[in-house]
Design an enzyme around this catalytic site. Structure first.
Site, PDB file in Angstrom:
ATOM      1  N   CYS A   1      31.832 -25.537  15.215  1.00 26.74           N
ATOM      2  CA  CYS A   1      32.953 -24.772  15.776  1.00 26.74           C
ATOM      3  C   CYS A   1      32.370 -23.641  16.543  1.00 26.74           C
ATOM      4  O   CYS A   1      33.080 -23.150  17.379  1.00 26.74           O
ATOM      5  CB  CYS A   1      33.485 -23.903  14.304  1.00 26.74           C
ATOM      6  SG  CYS A   1      34.284 -25.158  13.259  1.00 26.74           S
TER       7      CYS A   1
ATOM      8  N   HIS B   1      37.589 -17.820  17.563  1.00 23.10           N
ATOM      9  CA  HIS B   1      37.580 -19.277  16.785  1.00 23.10           C
ATOM     10  C   HIS B   1      38.616 -19.177  15.893  1.00 23.10           C
ATOM     11  O   HIS B   1      38.719 -18.238  14.994  1.00 23.10           O
ATOM     12  CB  HIS B   1      36.462 -19.632  16.233  1.00 23.10           C
ATOM     13  CG  HIS B   1      36.195 -20.915  15.259  1.00 23.10           C
ATOM     14  ND1 HIS B   1      37.275 -22.088  15.940  1.00 23.10           N
ATOM     15  CD2 HIS B   1      35.765 -21.137  14.135  1.00 23.10           C
ATOM     16  CE1 HIS B   1      36.816 -22.976  14.897  1.00 23.10           C
ATOM     17  NE2 HIS B   1      36.507 -22.555  13.772  1.00 23.10           N
TER      18      HIS B   1
ATOM     19  N   ASN C   1      42.454 -25.246  12.196  1.00 22.64           N
ATOM     20  CA  ASN C   1      41.012 -25.078  12.881  1.00 22.64           C
ATOM     21  C   ASN C   1      40.725 -26.352  13.549  1.00 22.64           C
ATOM     22  O   ASN C   1      40.406 -27.414  13.053  1.00 22.64           O
ATOM     23  CB  ASN C   1      40.203 -24.883  11.737  1.00 22.64           C
ATOM     24  CG  ASN C   1      38.808 -24.742  12.114  1.00 22.64           C
ATOM     25  OD1 ASN C   1      38.400 -25.252  13.204  1.00 22.64           O
ATOM     26  ND2 ASN C   1      37.765 -24.338  11.080  1.00 22.64           N
TER      27      ASN C   1
HETATM   28  O1  UT7 Z   1      35.076 -23.239  11.197  1.00 25.17           O
HETATM   29  C1  UT7 Z   1      34.568 -22.544   9.965  1.00 25.17           C
HETATM   30  C2  UT7 Z   1      34.770 -23.292   8.792  1.00 25.17           C
HETATM   31  N1  UT7 Z   1      35.492 -22.968   7.794  1.00 25.17           N
HETATM   32  C3  UT7 Z   1      36.118 -21.728   7.614  1.00 25.17           C
HETATM   33  O2  UT7 Z   1      36.141 -20.666   8.240  1.00 25.17           O
HETATM   34  C4  UT7 Z   1      36.653 -21.750   6.195  1.00 25.17           C
HETATM   35  C5  UT7 Z   1      36.560 -20.232   5.471  1.00 25.17           C
HETATM   36  N2  UT7 Z   1      37.191 -20.113   4.144  1.00 25.17           N
HETATM   37  C6  UT7 Z   1      38.524 -20.139   3.999  1.00 25.17           C
HETATM   38  O3  UT7 Z   1      39.178 -19.876   5.030  1.00 25.17           O
HETATM   39  C7  UT7 Z   1      39.061 -19.765   2.703  1.00 25.17           C
HETATM   40  O4  UT7 Z   1      37.907 -19.644   1.962  1.00 25.17           O
HETATM   41  C8  UT7 Z   1      39.822 -20.945   2.165  1.00 25.17           C
HETATM   42  C9  UT7 Z   1      41.351 -21.049   2.921  1.00 25.17           C
HETATM   43  C10 UT7 Z   1      39.443 -22.219   2.409  1.00 25.17           C
HETATM   44  C11 UT7 Z   1      40.439 -20.736   0.737  1.00 25.17           C
HETATM   45  O5  UT7 Z   1      40.963 -19.485   0.590  1.00 25.17           O
HETATM   46  P1  UT7 Z   1      40.364 -18.400  -0.562  1.00 25.17           P
HETATM   47  O6  UT7 Z   1      41.490 -17.469  -0.376  1.00 25.17           O
HETATM   48  O7  UT7 Z   1      39.074 -18.303  -0.521  1.00 25.17           O
HETATM   49  O8  UT7 Z   1      40.826 -19.387  -1.925  1.00 25.17           O
HETATM   50  P2  UT7 Z   1      39.658 -19.757  -2.941  1.00 25.17           P
HETATM   51  O9  UT7 Z   1      38.833 -21.010  -2.435  1.00 25.17           O
HETATM   52  O10 UT7 Z   1      39.186 -18.605  -3.552  1.00 25.17           O
HETATM   53  O11 UT7 Z   1      40.663 -20.135  -4.204  1.00 25.17           O
HETATM   54  C12 UT7 Z   1      41.637 -19.647  -4.677  1.00 25.17           C
HETATM   55  C13 UT7 Z   1      42.439 -20.519  -5.609  1.00 25.17           C
HETATM   56  C14 UT7 Z   1      41.692 -21.493  -6.330  1.00 25.17           C
HETATM   57  O12 UT7 Z   1      42.467 -21.715  -7.507  1.00 25.17           O
HETATM   58  P3  UT7 Z   1      42.029 -20.945  -8.924  1.00 25.17           P
HETATM   59  O13 UT7 Z   1      40.470 -21.428  -9.084  1.00 25.17           O
HETATM   60  O14 UT7 Z   1      41.856 -19.344  -8.678  1.00 25.17           O
HETATM   61  O15 UT7 Z   1      42.959 -21.541 -10.009  1.00 25.17           O
HETATM   62  C15 UT7 Z   1      42.063 -22.910  -5.456  1.00 25.17           C
HETATM   63  O16 UT7 Z   1      41.825 -23.893  -6.440  1.00 25.17           O
HETATM   64  O17 UT7 Z   1      43.373 -21.086  -4.742  1.00 25.17           O
HETATM   65  C16 UT7 Z   1      43.348 -22.500  -4.902  1.00 25.17           C
HETATM   66  N3  UT7 Z   1      43.529 -23.419  -3.885  1.00 25.17           N
HETATM   67  C17 UT7 Z   1      44.915 -23.676  -3.447  1.00 25.17           C
HETATM   68  N4  UT7 Z   1      45.927 -23.605  -3.840  1.00 25.17           N
HETATM   69  C18 UT7 Z   1      47.080 -24.070  -3.305  1.00 25.17           C
HETATM   70  C19 UT7 Z   1      42.615 -23.966  -2.824  1.00 25.17           C
HETATM   71  N5  UT7 Z   1      43.209 -24.623  -1.822  1.00 25.17           N
HETATM   72  C20 UT7 Z   1      44.315 -24.449  -2.161  1.00 25.17           C
HETATM   73  C21 UT7 Z   1      45.647 -25.101  -1.608  1.00 25.17           C
HETATM   74  N6  UT7 Z   1      46.889 -24.852  -2.080  1.00 25.17           N
HETATM   75  N7  UT7 Z   1      45.660 -25.761  -0.273  1.00 25.17           N
END
Ligand code: UT7
Length: 328
Positions: free
Chosen positions: A114, A255, A285
């Site tokens: 990225c 980005h 992204n």
């Molecule tokens: O280009 C560079 C590469 N990538 C990035 O910059 C990504 C950086 N990270 C992020 O943007 C975020 O971490 C995400 C958007 C990927 C995830 O958001 P988050 O607020 O960090 O969520 P999390 O991973 O802490 O998950 C919170 C909850 C979990 O459930 P439990 O364990 O609390 O019950 C996940 O299983 O949200 C759940 N979850 C979802 N729920 C609904 C994860 N993905 C989804 C989804 N829909 N798509």
């Protein structure tokens, strides 16, 4: 005084197919509300089965040449930033060179995920400033939709496909051009965003309990933590090295990975909303395509005018990150 690398033209290309959050609700256990609140994404563009990186890149390259009113024979070099080229080899840049008929140009691909456009722009700028090249086309493209596991809700909601790029040309006695760049990396975080298959360690996908994944693995929380710090740090460093402050920035084009990451960097820098460019809701992204696509849309919307100072910043798999300051 060394010549400066000044942007002469810009182009872009995104696939026609739109994948909305509502479409994703039918594929995985997610909701439009969750995706919008946690990422800012509403929809993304996805390549069809017959579309690949070079198709998007060649279209973007042609638009950039037309925008610069430049003959392809004037190009000295074509750099394509990508981690999802058509093939491991030949390079996608060679496919672009051939399609354009840029018979005098060298070509290579550059892999910095990225942050690819930041790295490629920095490389091109240094080659122009040294006098080695006069006109360089720098493109960023990624087609991550082909490597996303559409059963993994934590990654499949994030990524889209796009290409965009610029032509940089040598100009003397100007205050325009690439002013300053910083490039940073921390390979110890490589495990946090990885595609295991397709390289010399694991050429092919395997089967069974220890199967090598062909799709993207991402530790979202860890990547998020890294990104929030890295984005702000790179911006502060590049501003400091240029002797500028956030108040000198006319537009910030980060980005587009997550709206919350962008807002946290903008807050740290004290940048008001109107100085922050955001199009993540439309494209998600798009990896190396993200920053040049932002520059493209900002310039076409009249938010980037000749003489404006634009700060771009990117981060991604590697881990790598960096920032460019450009006077438009
Ligand atoms: O280009 C560079 C590469 N990538 C990035 O910059 C990504 C950086 N990270 C992020 O943007 C975020 O971490 C995400 C958007 C990927 C995830 O958001 P988050 O607020 O960090 O969520 P999390 O991973 O802490 O998950 C919170 C909850 C979990 O459930 P439990 O364990 O609390 O019950 C996940 O299983 O949200 C759940 N979850 C979802 N729920 C609904 C994860 N993905 C989804 C989804 N829909 N798509």
């Amino acid at each position: 005084m060394n010549p400066r690398a000044v942007i002469q033209g810009i182009g872009h290309s995104v696939p026609a197919k739109v994948l909305t959050n509502l479409d994703l609700e039918k594929l995985v256990d997610t909701t439009d509300e969750w995706i919008t609140q946690r990422t800012g994404i509403k929809e993304r563009r996805i390549c069809g089965p017959d579309e690949a990186a070079s198709d998007l890149t060649i279209a973007a390259a042609k638009e950039a040449l037309a925008d610069a009113s430049m003959d392809p024979m004037d190009l000295d070099l074509i750099i394509v930033a990508t981690v999802t080229g058509d093939y491991p080899f030949p390079s996608t840049s060679c496919m672009v060179q051939d399609a354009l008929g840029a018979k005098r140009a060298g070509s290579f691909d550059l892999g910095a995920a990225c942050a690819g456009f930041i790295y490629a722009t920095s490389t091109a700028s240094a080659m122009i400033e040294s006098g080695q090249c006069k006109n360089i086309m720098v493109l960023g493209v990624d087609v991550l939709s082909k490597f996303v596991d559409f059963t993994d809700r934590s990654t499949c909601i994030l990524f889209g496909d796009a290409a965009a790029g610029v032509i940089l040309s040598a100009e003397e006695n100007t205050d325009r051009g690439v002013l300053k760049t910083v490039l940073l990396s921390d390979g110890s975080g490589g495990k946090h965003i990885i595609r295991q298959a397709g390289g010399s360690r694991n050429p092919s996908v395997t089967e069974g309990p220890d199967a090598v994944r062909n799709s993207i693995f991402m530790n979202g929380a860890e990547t998020y933590r890294f990104a929030v710090g890295a984005l702000g740090d790179a911006c502060c460093k590049v501003l400091d090295e240029a002797g500028l402050t956030p108040a000198d920035i006319d537009l910030f084009v980060p980005h587009q990975a997550n709206i919350r990451i962008i807002e946290s960097a903008a807050n740290r820098l004290g940048l008001p909303e109107e100085k922050v460019f955001i199009n993540i809701h439309k494209y998600g992204n798009t990896s190396a395509g993200s920053i040049p696509l932002g520059l493209y849309e900002a310039s076409k919307q009249g938010r980037l005018k000749k003489g404006d100072v634009v700060m771009t910043v990117g981060f991604g798999a590697g881990l790598v990150w960096g920032a460019n300051l450009i006077r438009w």
